[in-house]
Every structure is written in C-alpha cells, then in structure tokens.
Enzyme design. Structure first.
Site, PDB file in Angstrom:
ATOM      1  N   LEU A   1       0.821  -1.213   0.000  1.00  0.00           N
ATOM      2  CA  LEU A   1       0.000   0.000   0.000  1.00  0.00           C
ATOM      3  C   LEU A   1       0.855   1.263   0.000  1.00  0.00           C
ATOM      4  CD1 LEU A   1      -2.726  -1.084   2.585  1.00  0.00           C
ATOM      5  CD2 LEU A   1      -2.713  -1.398   0.104  1.00  0.00           C
ATOM      6  N   HIS A   2       0.280   2.336  -0.566  1.00  0.00           N
ATOM      7  CA  HIS A   2       0.935   3.634  -0.640  1.00  0.00           C
ATOM      8  C   HIS A   2      -0.117   4.727  -0.477  1.00  0.00           C
ATOM      9  CE1 HIS A   2      -0.672   3.619  -4.700  1.00  0.00           C
ATOM     10  NE2 HIS A   2       0.024   2.546  -4.996  1.00  0.00           N
TER      11      HIS A   2
ATOM     12  N   HIS B   1      -3.487   4.329  -2.280  1.00  0.00           N
ATOM     13  CA  HIS B   1      -4.455   3.483  -1.590  1.00  0.00           C
ATOM     14  C   HIS B   1      -5.079   4.233  -0.411  1.00  0.00           C
ATOM     15  CE1 HIS B   1      -1.815   0.268  -3.377  1.00  0.00           C
ATOM     16  NE2 HIS B   1      -3.000  -0.221  -3.694  1.00  0.00           N
TER      17      HIS B   1
ATOM     18  N   GLN C   1      -8.709   5.397 -10.101  1.00  0.00           N
ATOM     19  CA  GLN C   1      -8.871   5.666 -11.532  1.00  0.00           C
ATOM     20  C   GLN C   1      -7.603   5.365 -12.335  1.00  0.00           C
ATOM     21  OE1 GLN C   1     -10.277   9.734 -11.662  1.00  0.00           O
ATOM     22  NE2 GLN C   1     -12.410   9.125 -11.316  1.00  0.00           N
TER      23      GLN C   1
ATOM     24  N   GLN D   1      -9.570  -1.434 -15.993  1.00  0.00           N
ATOM     25  CA  GLN D   1     -10.085  -2.285 -14.916  1.00  0.00           C
ATOM     26  C   GLN D   1     -11.369  -1.711 -14.334  1.00  0.00           C
ATOM     27  OE1 GLN D   1      -7.530  -4.008 -11.649  1.00  0.00           O
ATOM     28  NE2 GLN D   1      -8.524  -2.400 -10.459  1.00  0.00           N
TER      29      GLN D   1
ATOM     30  N   LEU E   1       1.341   7.011  -8.501  1.00  0.00           N
ATOM     31  CA  LEU E   1       1.783   6.088  -7.464  1.00  0.00           C
ATOM     32  C   LEU E   1       1.333   4.677  -7.799  1.00  0.00           C
ATOM     33  CD1 LEU E   1       1.263   8.043  -4.124  1.00  0.00           C
ATOM     34  CD2 LEU E   1       3.184   8.072  -5.728  1.00  0.00           C
TER      35      LEU E   1
END
Length: 288
Positions: free
Chosen positions: A34-35, A38, A154, A159, A190
């Site tokens: 995670l970053h 997220h 986004q 996806q 990111l």
C-alpha cells in the site's frame, strides 16, 4: 490511531461485519504494498461510511507471468500501519487457499471484448482473473444490510470500466466510487510496483507523465494532438519500452479515429499509456 482488526478467513470476515452491524460499509480491495494512493481510497471510504473494510490479497489469476507474481511486493505489516492511519476498521488478509478453497476456479467470468484491448492484449487473461477475485471479494464483504460502497482508483481505467460493467451486468448490490489518481511531486502515478524501480528507472518513468501532459495540453487548447511527438519522448528514454500510447473513447475504449490527424481536438477522450521501465510494467491515464 486505532489498529484495524485483522481477519484471515471468510468466516471471520462475515462475523466481524455482522458484529459491527453497520448502516453503511465501504470496501476497498487491494493487492497490498500500500501507498498514499491506496490511502486516498481508504480516507474517502472513512468519510462516507460507518465501517471500512479493506482486503489485502495478491491474486495469482491476474498474473500471466509467474516471475511477476512471485516478485510482487508483500508487506502486510506496513500495509496494516497505512490502513490504521487512514481509519480502516477491518483488514481481510486471506491466504490463497481461503479465497480459492476448491483450487483455482473452474467457472470464471469472461471480460469480453473490453478485456481483450490494451492491457488485455498485452496480458492475456489478466482481466478475467481480476474480475474473478473482485466478484468474490465484493460478495464476501457484502454487509447484507445498509448502504454498500466499493472504492477503486482511476489509475486502472480499463479495470474500473470492466468492474462497472460487471456490477451492472450481474446486478451487484454495491455502489462503485472512483477515486482520482495520486501522483508524486514530479507527476509519476503512485503504484505498488514503483518500489521495484531503481533511481535511474524512476527518473526514466517520468516520461509517462510528460507524454500525457503534452497531449492533454494540446487537447485543452483544441489543437491537433499529433501523437507522434509523444512517441518521440519515449524513444529518447532507453530504459523505457513503450507498449501503447493511445487516445480512446472513454465509454467504449475504442481508439479515436482522429487523434493522430491534423484536425483540432474536440469532445472528450481518455489517454491510455503502458510501458515497461526496466523490469517493471507501469500504466497511467488521463481524461481529456
């Protein structure tokens, strides 16, 4: 800062949600590593819901490269800290056997023609595998009462479009919320994969944003887009191997027929780009 409750089985997840009896539940499926991108999803879910649940699961089905799957960062302890700082209540971190308890699924979703374009063309089977796990996770996190919302970034535009279509086609009782891309100070979107890049590769990866900005600026001024200039930027970066750089219809993903012509740009479009930087595949996009 409250430490989230960590659950590892489907039964524990159902029990934790049932005990909370939330009037609204926000769910964020992730593959971990995670970053701040997220965290932006978690924070919006926290603002809009009584209970926030995230999943951390590296889904083998959406990798068409065994090495890529093996090398994908797995950092659960750090992930829990990021989740805690963003106000997450429950972290669902199952083993593969818990999600695919009967072995890899025999019956799967087909992403159709939309799943064969761009990322689907470069990574055959990727979107079928993605939909398989998202469909299952949406089902497992369903509170069965109150408002149910799911949050997606986004950055993965194709996806997100496929998940929207799946939810619509299969009548999932969930509201989808799209969260804007979070970028570094220099513009790089990111990504969990960014941690696999060395300093030279990180510098080279900035070409994705430079190329997008070049074409987005022309679109904003209603100028001809002339994508050849964007291709030229990639040719100047020896560490970057361009897969695709296109402008498409944001509703159908079909390439806009005029986007390489001399005609001034009007209307709406979506820039999509994918490139391999060193050993890592990166994607980005921007509406225009």
């Amino acid at each position: 800062m409250k430490t989230p409750k960590i659950v590892t089985t489907r039964a524990e997840l159902k029990e934790a949600i049932a005990q909370a009896r939330p009037s609204s539940l926000g769910f964020v499926p992730t593959m971990g590593a995670l970053h701040h991108g997220h965290a932006s999803l978690f924070k919006l879910a926290r603002e809009e819901n009584e209970l926030v649940v995230i999943s951390v699961f590296v889904n083998e089905l959406q990798f068409n490269d065994a090495v890529d799957y093996a090398n994908y960062p797995r950092t659960l302890d750090a992930d829990v800290q990021i989740a805690a700082a963003a106000g997450v209540d429950i972290v669902f971190a199952p083993a593969a056997e818990e999600i695919y308890h009967a072995g890899l699924p025999l019956v799967r979703l087909n992403s159709g023609v939309l799943g064969e374009l761009y990322e689907g063309a470069s990574r055959p089977g990727h979107f079928d595998g993605m939909l398989a796990v998202v469909a299952k996770l949406l089902h497992l996190a369903d509170p069965r009462r109150g408002v149910y919302r799911a949050y997606f970034g986004q950055k993965d535009a194709q996806q997100l479009m496929l998940i929207r279509r799946m939810v619509e086609d299969l009548d999932y009782p969930v509201q989808l919320r799209a969260v804007p891309i979070v970028r570094s100070e220099r513009g790089l979107a990111l990504s969990s994969r960014n941690s696999l890049l060395n300093e030279a590769e990180l510098e080279a990866a900035l070409v994705l944003h430079r190329a997008i900005s070049l074409i987005a600026g022309r679109a904003a001024r209603n100028e001809p887009l002339n994508l050849d200039d964007a291709y030229g930027l990639f040719q100047m970066e020896p560490l970057v191997e361009l897969d695709y750089f296109v402008v498409v219809n944001p509703d159908t993903l079909q390439e806009l027929a005029f986007n390489c012509q001399d005609t001034p740009f009007t209307g709406e479009g979506l820039i999509l780009v994918a490139a391999k930087v060193g050993p890592v595949r990166l994607i980005d996009n921007q509406p225009i």
